[in-house]
Design an enzyme around this catalytic site. Structure first.
Site, PDB file in Angstrom:
ATOM      1  N   CYS A  34      -6.045  -0.135   4.067  1.00 56.54           N
ATOM      2  CA  CYS A  34      -4.666  -0.088   4.548  1.00 56.54           C
ATOM      3  C   CYS A  34      -3.806   0.799   3.668  1.00 56.54           C
ATOM      4  CB  CYS A  34      -4.072  -1.493   4.671  1.00 56.54           C
ATOM      5  SG  CYS A  34      -3.891  -2.419   3.157  1.00 56.54           S
ATOM      6  N   CYS A  35      -2.669   1.219   4.244  1.00 60.23           N
ATOM      7  CA  CYS A  35      -1.708   2.060   3.549  1.00 60.23           C
ATOM      8  C   CYS A  35      -2.348   3.403   3.192  1.00 60.23           C
ATOM      9  CB  CYS A  35      -1.170   1.326   2.325  1.00 60.23           C
ATOM     10  SG  CYS A  35       0.338   2.043   1.637  1.00 60.23           S
ATOM     11  N   ILE A  36      -2.421   3.770   1.913  1.00 60.79           N
ATOM     12  CA  ILE A  36      -2.978   5.060   1.500  1.00 60.79           C
ATOM     13  C   ILE A  36      -4.501   5.009   1.344  1.00 60.79           C
ATOM     14  CG2 ILE A  36      -2.704   4.639  -0.990  1.00 60.79           C
ATOM     15  CD1 ILE A  36      -2.067   8.025   0.814  1.00 60.79           C
TER      16      ILE A  36
ATOM     17  N   THR B 165      -5.113   0.123   8.904  1.00 64.88           N
ATOM     18  CA  THR B 165      -3.738  -0.179   9.337  1.00 64.88           C
ATOM     19  C   THR B 165      -2.784   0.458   8.340  1.00 64.88           C
ATOM     20  OG1 THR B 165      -2.271  -1.933  10.128  1.00 64.88           O
ATOM     21  CG2 THR B 165      -3.514  -2.406   8.122  1.00 64.88           C
TER      22      THR B 165
END
Length: 224
Positions: free
Chosen positions: A135-137, A197
């Site tokens: 998720c995220c980066i 995500t």
């Protein structure tokens, strides 16, 4: 016995380690799904330490494993000791530590290198056809290691809601397929068993970020 899921951290704090809310959300939702989290981090120095009040680097030195242990409440292992055979899935939360301590993405973008330990772990889960949640980066790690994979970091057009959308464009340059998704949604690359995500890549209310991570965790556990 519930599924055993490795969670790899990159320190403690959004600007120089793992994003604490994302890490907590992963652990909460693994517990909700009846899965057993096993937390790991590399025993290396952080790239640098950031004062989270001022947003500026300091002269301090900190260790990624020692800092990650704060989130894991001390229940953590050196990433070098991870054995994929006894585990069912892998999840890596985001935070700038992923781009600074697990890779050199923060300074080199698509020309980055991934830490050998992190790359070996990702390749081992992938080769064993075990699901990987990012998720995220952290999807940039998969973008670099698995060319042609499908991922989301949210949207690919920069705006106030999506301040880091250029990341999606850079991932496309690595040969990945980026799929635009809202913060509460996930994307599943069925072939590669990658579940992604956007989390804090989106300027969204924190409960929406938790909801997206919940779906990611649920799908990872279901695929395991």
């Amino acid at each position: 016995m519930g599924k055993r899921v490795a969670v790899v951290l990159a320190g403690c704090g959004v600007y120089d380690g793992s994003e604490i809310h994302e890490s907590s959300a992963v652990l909460v939702h693994l517990s909700r799904e009846g899965a057993q989290a096993e937390v790991y981090a590399p025993d290396v120095d952080q790239m640098h330490v950031v004062d989270h009040v001022k947003g500026q680097p300091t002269q301090e030195k900190r260790n990624v494993l020692v800092e990650s242990a704060r989130i894991a409440r001390g229940n953590i292992k050196d990433l070098a000791k991870l054995d994929v055979k006894g585990l069912d899935a892998l999840i890596i939360p985001g935070g700038f530590g992923v781009a600074k301590n697990l890779s050199t993405w923060a300074t080199q973008g698509k020309n980055c290198t991934i830490s050998k330990e992190v790359e070996d772990v990702l390749k081992a889960f992938h080769a064993a056809k075990k699901p990987i949640g990012l998720c995220c980066i952290s999807p940039v790690l998969a973008a670099k290691i698995f060319p042609g994979c499908e991922l989301t970091v949210g949207h690919d057009t920069e705006c106030e809601k999506w301040p880091y959308a250029k990341t999606a464009e850079t991932m496309k340059e690595l040969g990945c397929k980026h799929v635009n998704k809202h913060v509460t949604e996930i994307h599943v690359d069925v072939k590669n068993k990658l579940v992604t995500t956007s989390a804090f890549m989106c300027n969204a209310p924190i409960h929406e970020i938790y909801d997206g991570i919940a779906k990611m965790v649920r799908e990872v556990v279901r695929l395991a």
